[in-house]
Design a protein around this motif. Structure first.
Motif, PDB file in Angstrom:
ATOM      1  N   TYR A   1       4.998 -12.054  -1.748  1.00 59.00           N
ATOM      2  CA  TYR A   1       5.704 -10.776  -1.834  1.00 59.00           C
ATOM      3  C   TYR A   1       7.115 -10.907  -2.379  1.00 59.00           C
ATOM      4  CZ  TYR A   1       2.038  -9.786   1.509  1.00 59.00           C
ATOM      5  OH  TYR A   1       0.825  -9.676   2.116  1.00 59.00           O
TER       6      TYR A   1
ATOM      7  N   MET B   1      15.155   3.912   0.829  1.00 62.56           N
ATOM      8  CA  MET B   1      15.429   4.629   2.079  1.00 62.56           C
ATOM      9  C   MET B   1      15.213   3.684   3.258  1.00 62.56           C
ATOM     10  SD  MET B   1      16.571   7.240   3.493  1.00 62.56           S
ATOM     11  CE  MET B   1      16.542   8.647   2.371  1.00 62.56           C
TER      12      MET B   1
ATOM     13  N   GLN C   1      10.276   9.629   2.638  1.00 64.34           N
ATOM     14  CA  GLN C   1       9.214   9.002   3.448  1.00 64.34           C
ATOM     15  C   GLN C   1       8.307  10.087   4.033  1.00 64.34           C
ATOM     16  OE1 GLN C   1      12.315   7.458   5.817  1.00 64.34           O
ATOM     17  NE2 GLN C   1      12.079   5.340   5.132  1.00 64.34           N
TER      18      GLN C   1
ATOM     19  N   ARG D   1      11.174   8.541  -5.326  1.00 64.74           N
ATOM     20  CA  ARG D   1      10.057   7.656  -4.982  1.00 64.74           C
ATOM     21  C   ARG D   1       9.494   8.178  -3.665  1.00 64.74           C
ATOM     22  NH1 ARG D   1      12.018   2.178  -3.192  1.00 64.74           N
ATOM     23  NH2 ARG D   1      12.072   1.563  -5.383  1.00 64.74           N
TER      24      ARG D   1
ATOM     25  N   CYS E   1       7.024   7.499  -0.540  1.00 58.93           N
ATOM     26  CA  CYS E   1       6.272   6.443   0.151  1.00 58.93           C
ATOM     27  C   CYS E   1       5.968   6.912   1.568  1.00 58.93           C
ATOM     28  CB  CYS E   1       7.082   5.151   0.182  1.00 58.93           C
ATOM     29  SG  CYS E   1       8.599   5.253   1.152  1.00 58.93           S
ATOM     30  N   LYS E   2       5.153   6.139   2.289  1.00 54.13           N
ATOM     31  CA  LYS E   2       4.840   6.534   3.673  1.00 54.13           C
ATOM     32  C   LYS E   2       6.039   6.309   4.584  1.00 54.13           C
ATOM     33  CE  LYS E   2      -0.157   5.660   3.621  1.00 54.13           C
ATOM     34  NZ  LYS E   2      -1.243   4.768   4.109  1.00 54.13           N
ATOM     35  N   GLY E   3       6.781   5.237   4.347  1.00 50.96           N
ATOM     36  CA  GLY E   3       7.891   4.865   5.246  1.00 50.96           C
ATOM     37  C   GLY E   3       7.481   3.659   6.068  1.00 50.96           C
ATOM     38  N   ILE E   4       8.325   2.622   6.028  1.00 50.10           N
ATOM     39  CA  ILE E   4       7.924   1.366   6.651  1.00 50.10           C
ATOM     40  C   ILE E   4       8.449   1.210   8.082  1.00 50.10           C
ATOM     41  CG2 ILE E   4       9.862  -0.097   5.916  1.00 50.10           C
ATOM     42  CD1 ILE E   4       7.641  -2.145   5.109  1.00 50.10           C
TER      43      ILE E   4
ATOM     44  N   THR F   1       2.465   3.763  -3.327  1.00 51.73           N
ATOM     45  CA  THR F   1       1.443   3.518  -2.305  1.00 51.73           C
ATOM     46  C   THR F   1       0.393   2.554  -2.842  1.00 51.73           C
ATOM     47  OG1 THR F   1      -0.186   4.545  -0.846  1.00 51.73           O
ATOM     48  CG2 THR F   1       0.050   5.540  -3.021  1.00 51.73           C
ATOM     49  N   HIS F   2      -0.244   1.821  -1.900  1.00 50.05           N
ATOM     50  CA  HIS F   2      -1.400   0.989  -2.254  1.00 50.05           C
ATOM     51  C   HIS F   2      -2.655   1.564  -1.623  1.00 50.05           C
ATOM     52  CE1 HIS F   2       2.255  -1.386  -1.380  1.00 50.05           C
ATOM     53  NE2 HIS F   2       2.048  -1.849  -2.597  1.00 50.05           N
TER      54      HIS F   2
ATOM     55  N   VAL G   1       0.751  -7.155  -3.946  1.00 47.92           N
ATOM     56  CA  VAL G   1      -0.130  -6.307  -3.122  1.00 47.92           C
ATOM     57  C   VAL G   1      -1.127  -5.557  -4.015  1.00 47.92           C
ATOM     58  CG1 VAL G   1      -0.199  -4.390  -1.483  1.00 47.92           C
ATOM     59  CG2 VAL G   1       1.674  -6.044  -1.375  1.00 47.92           C
TER      60      VAL G   1
ATOM     61  N   HIS H   1      -1.661  -7.414   7.387  1.00 47.07           N
ATOM     62  CA  HIS H   1      -1.839  -7.662   5.946  1.00 47.07           C
ATOM     63  C   HIS H   1      -1.628  -9.130   5.645  1.00 47.07           C
ATOM     64  CE1 HIS H   1      -2.150  -3.491   5.222  1.00 47.07           C
ATOM     65  NE2 HIS H   1      -0.880  -3.203   5.406  1.00 47.07           N
TER      66      HIS H   1
ATOM     67  N   ASN I   1      -4.122 -11.591   3.924  1.00 46.68           N
ATOM     68  CA  ASN I   1      -3.807 -12.163   2.614  1.00 46.68           C
ATOM     69  C   ASN I   1      -4.026 -13.666   2.551  1.00 46.68           C
ATOM     70  OD1 ASN I   1      -3.155  -9.749   1.527  1.00 46.68           O
ATOM     71  ND2 ASN I   1      -0.997  -9.901   2.040  1.00 46.68           N
TER      72      ASN I   1
ATOM     73  N   ASN J   1      -6.839  -8.764  -2.543  1.00 40.00           N
ATOM     74  CA  ASN J   1      -7.396  -7.443  -2.846  1.00 40.00           C
ATOM     75  C   ASN J   1      -6.764  -6.855  -4.095  1.00 40.00           C
ATOM     76  OD1 ASN J   1      -4.931  -7.052  -1.680  1.00 40.00           O
ATOM     77  ND2 ASN J   1      -5.723  -6.072   0.135  1.00 40.00           N
TER      78      ASN J   1
HETATM   79  C1  LIG Z   1       7.402   0.349  -4.634  1.00 43.01           C
HETATM   80  C2  LIG Z   1       7.549   0.603  -3.181  1.00 43.01           C
HETATM   81  C3  LIG Z   1       8.802   0.881  -2.665  1.00 43.01           C
HETATM   82  C4  LIG Z   1       8.958   1.157  -1.313  1.00 43.01           C
HETATM   83  N1  LIG Z   1      10.194   1.538  -0.853  1.00 43.01           N
HETATM   84  C5  LIG Z   1      10.314   1.903   0.442  1.00 43.01           C
HETATM   85  C6  LIG Z   1      11.533   2.422   0.925  1.00 43.01           C
HETATM   86  O1  LIG Z   1      12.521   2.579   0.201  1.00 43.01           O
HETATM   87  N2  LIG Z   1      11.593   2.771   2.244  1.00 43.01           N
HETATM   88  C7  LIG Z   1      10.520   2.635   3.077  1.00 43.01           C
HETATM   89  O2  LIG Z   1      10.630   2.987   4.259  1.00 43.01           O
HETATM   90  N3  LIG Z   1       9.355   2.120   2.637  1.00 43.01           N
HETATM   91  C8  LIG Z   1       9.223   1.763   1.350  1.00 43.01           C
HETATM   92  N4  LIG Z   1       8.024   1.273   0.901  1.00 43.01           N
HETATM   93  C9  LIG Z   1       6.979   0.890   1.869  1.00 43.01           C
HETATM   94  C10 LIG Z   1       6.051   2.044   2.188  1.00 43.01           C
HETATM   95  O3  LIG Z   1       6.754   2.998   2.940  1.00 43.01           O
HETATM   96  C11 LIG Z   1       4.829   1.578   3.002  1.00 43.01           C
HETATM   97  O4  LIG Z   1       5.240   0.998   4.195  1.00 43.01           O
HETATM   98  C12 LIG Z   1       3.961   0.573   2.265  1.00 43.01           C
HETATM   99  O5  LIG Z   1       3.827   0.899   0.918  1.00 43.01           O
HETATM  100  C13 LIG Z   1       2.560   0.555   2.874  1.00 43.01           C
HETATM  101  O6  LIG Z   1       1.993   1.845   2.794  1.00 43.01           O
HETATM  102  P1  LIG Z   1       0.789   2.210   1.808  1.00 43.01           P
HETATM  103  O7  LIG Z   1       1.009   3.595   1.319  1.00 43.01           O
HETATM  104  O8  LIG Z   1       0.634   1.175   0.782  1.00 43.01           O
HETATM  105  O9  LIG Z   1      -0.451   2.333   2.769  1.00 43.01           O
HETATM  106  P2  LIG Z   1      -1.115   1.276   3.802  1.00 43.01           P
HETATM  107  O10 LIG Z   1      -2.153   2.079   4.525  1.00 43.01           O
HETATM  108  O11 LIG Z   1      -0.090   0.573   4.610  1.00 43.01           O
HETATM  109  O12 LIG Z   1      -1.769   0.277   2.834  1.00 43.01           O
HETATM  110  C14 LIG Z   1      -2.910   0.616   2.063  1.00 43.01           C
HETATM  111  C15 LIG Z   1      -3.615  -0.646   1.685  1.00 43.01           C
HETATM  112  O13 LIG Z   1      -2.762  -1.406   0.830  1.00 43.01           O
HETATM  113  C16 LIG Z   1      -2.800  -2.764   1.158  1.00 43.01           C
HETATM  114  N5  LIG Z   1      -1.468  -3.177   1.595  1.00 43.01           N
HETATM  115  C17 LIG Z   1      -0.417  -2.398   1.911  1.00 43.01           C
HETATM  116  N6  LIG Z   1       0.673  -3.159   2.183  1.00 43.01           N
HETATM  117  C18 LIG Z   1       0.276  -4.439   2.038  1.00 43.01           C
HETATM  118  C19 LIG Z   1       0.897  -5.686   2.174  1.00 43.01           C
HETATM  119  N7  LIG Z   1       2.180  -5.825   2.511  1.00 43.01           N
HETATM  120  N8  LIG Z   1       0.154  -6.819   1.933  1.00 43.01           N
HETATM  121  C20 LIG Z   1      -1.130  -6.729   1.557  1.00 43.01           C
HETATM  122  N9  LIG Z   1      -1.789  -5.570   1.430  1.00 43.01           N
HETATM  123  C21 LIG Z   1      -1.101  -4.454   1.659  1.00 43.01           C
HETATM  124  C22 LIG Z   1      -3.844  -2.920   2.212  1.00 43.01           C
HETATM  125  O14 LIG Z   1      -5.078  -3.176   1.583  1.00 43.01           O
HETATM  126  C23 LIG Z   1      -3.878  -1.582   2.867  1.00 43.01           C
HETATM  127  O15 LIG Z   1      -5.103  -1.293   3.474  1.00 43.01           O
HETATM  128  C24 LIG Z   1       7.836   1.057  -0.449  1.00 43.01           C
HETATM  129  C25 LIG Z   1       6.578   0.771  -0.974  1.00 43.01           C
HETATM  130  C26 LIG Z   1       6.417   0.577  -2.312  1.00 43.01           C
HETATM  131  C27 LIG Z   1       5.045   0.335  -2.840  1.00 43.01           C
END
Ligand SMILES: Cc1cc2nc3c(=O)[nH]c(=O)nc-3n(C[C@H](O)[C@H](O)[C@H](O)COP(=O)(O)OP(=O)(O)OC[C@H]3O[C@@H](n4cnc5c(N)ncnc54)[C@H](O)[C@@H]3O)c2cc1C
Length: 302
Positions: free
Chosen positions: A29, A128, A156, A178, A180-183, A220-221, A251, A293, A297, A302
């Motif tokens: 990563y 964020m 988010q 951008r 995203c879901k929010g981490i 999103t992934h 990812v 994850h 991994n 994937n």
């Molecule tokens: C470009 C980018 C910028 C971002 N910036 C921010 C930000 O500024 N603030 C913030 O709060 N969050 C940020 N995020 C993180 C985001 O909020 C999510 O926590 C993160 O993307 C996981 O959510 P998801 O939508 O991919 O769905 P998930 O349901 O978490 O993931 C969907 C699928 O993707 C795969 N996956 C997801 N994450 C991983 C991983 N780490 N390793 C391996 N497989 C994985 C898995 O197969 C999973 O089943 C960012 C994400 C991206 C992609």
């Protein structure tokens, strides 16, 4: 989403692991420790049709010297992106520029960075962070976009407030978001905690942004969200320059390739820096479910 007890246990044990072993988990990563590692990663991404956004690892710094160091490194990053003719912007966390101890100083540092970005005709995305800084982060974004075109923020979908934030931002002027879901794990009174609710919120916000004419990074992934986003783009007749997909380095590479092959723009978030260990540990502590994850991994690509 509530943290899985097994993942929490794993996070607890991680400080006991040798750093070299933690690096094995993290290196997929993180581009590496040096700027050249980031350039190399972006060059490889550019060669396969993706753009990049470089994140200099570091956050929650506590003094002005650290702000100056981060600012200098980001300026070097902008120089290098130009010198190497890379298709790439930068992503910045305001806490890395002193947000938590000097809000005005943080805005000044961002203005200095934006001036460099403007000279380089490059783009700055303000990441964020957790909900304690959502309002101040969006306020700084508002101030910056009055004077600079090439700046964007992050929304988010887990936060209840996001639909209102999006409406307000779009009412005030051109908006680059951008989504995203929010981490960060947030309390129930301010955030959705159910995975389906977070997904539905994401799709509703995406439509709100696209229909309102904002430029959107769909970060999103999640294959369900990607599919829904593709349907929205088609249904609303959205032009290619109004959106891009965004993913994290390392990812769901198969999904990434499929989107590029289908003609969508795709940007990859490329973190690098000496602080990779602190970054990885902090991410894991903030959201232990990421450990799931990481475990996966080790065995599955994937
Ligand atoms: C470009 C980018 C910028 C971002 N910036 C921010 C930000 O500024 N603030 C913030 O709060 N969050 C940020 N995020 C993180 C985001 O909020 C999510 O926590 C993160 O993307 C996981 O959510 P998801 O939508 O991919 O769905 P998930 O349901 O978490 O993931 C969907 C699928 O993707 C795969 N996956 C997801 N994450 C991983 C991983 N780490 N390793 C391996 N497989 C994985 C898995 O197969 C999973 O089943 C960012 C994400 C991206 C992609």
């Amino acid at each position: 989403m509530p943290a899985n007890p097994l993942h929490k246990l794993m996070i607890g044990a991680m400080p006991l692991m040798p750093r070299a072993l933690t690096w094995r988990f993290s290196r997929r990563y993180i581009a590496g420790t040096h700027l050249d590692d980031a350039y190399r990663a972006v060059r490889e991404l550019n060669e396969v049709g993706c753009t990049g956004t470089i994140d200099v690892l570091g956050e929650d710094i506590t003094n002005q010297d650290q702000v100056n160091t981060a600012l200098q490194l980001y300026r070097e990053t902008l120089d290098g992106i130009q010198d190497n003719a890379l298709q790439c912007g930068i992503s910045v966390k305001l806490s890395e520029l002193g947000l938590r101890f000097d809000v005005d100083g943080c805005e000044s540092a961002m203005r200095a960075l934006m001036s460099s970005a403007r000279q380089h005709e490059n783009f700055v995305r303000i990441d964020m962070e957790d909900s304690s800084v959502t309002s101040v982060t969006l306020d700084i974004y508002r101030e910056l976009r009055r004077d600079f075109d090439q700046v964007g923020a992050v929304i988010q979908s887990c936060l209840h407030r996001s639909a209102q934030d999006v409406a307000d931002l779009m009412a005030e002027g051109p908006t680059d978001i951008r989504l995203c879901k929010g981490i960060y794990i947030e309390p129930e009174d301010i955030a959705f905690t159910d995975a389906d609710d977070i997904r539905d919120s994401f799709s509703e916000l995406l439509d709100q942004l696209l229909e309102g004419g904002a430029r959107v990074g769909i970060a999103t992934h999640d294959p369900v969200l990607v599919e829904r986003a593709e349907a929205s783009i088609k249904r609303l007749g959205i032009e290619k320059d109004q959106y891009e997909f965004q993913m994290l380095l390392g990812v769901t590479e198969r999904l990434r390739k499929r989107l590029v092959a289908d003609g969508h723009s795709l940007r990859v978030y490329v973190p690098f820096g000496e602080l990779w260990y602190q970054y990885s540990m902090r991410r894991l502590r903030e959201n232990p479910n990421i450990a799931g994850h990481i475990i996966k991994n080790l065995f599955v690509r994937n």
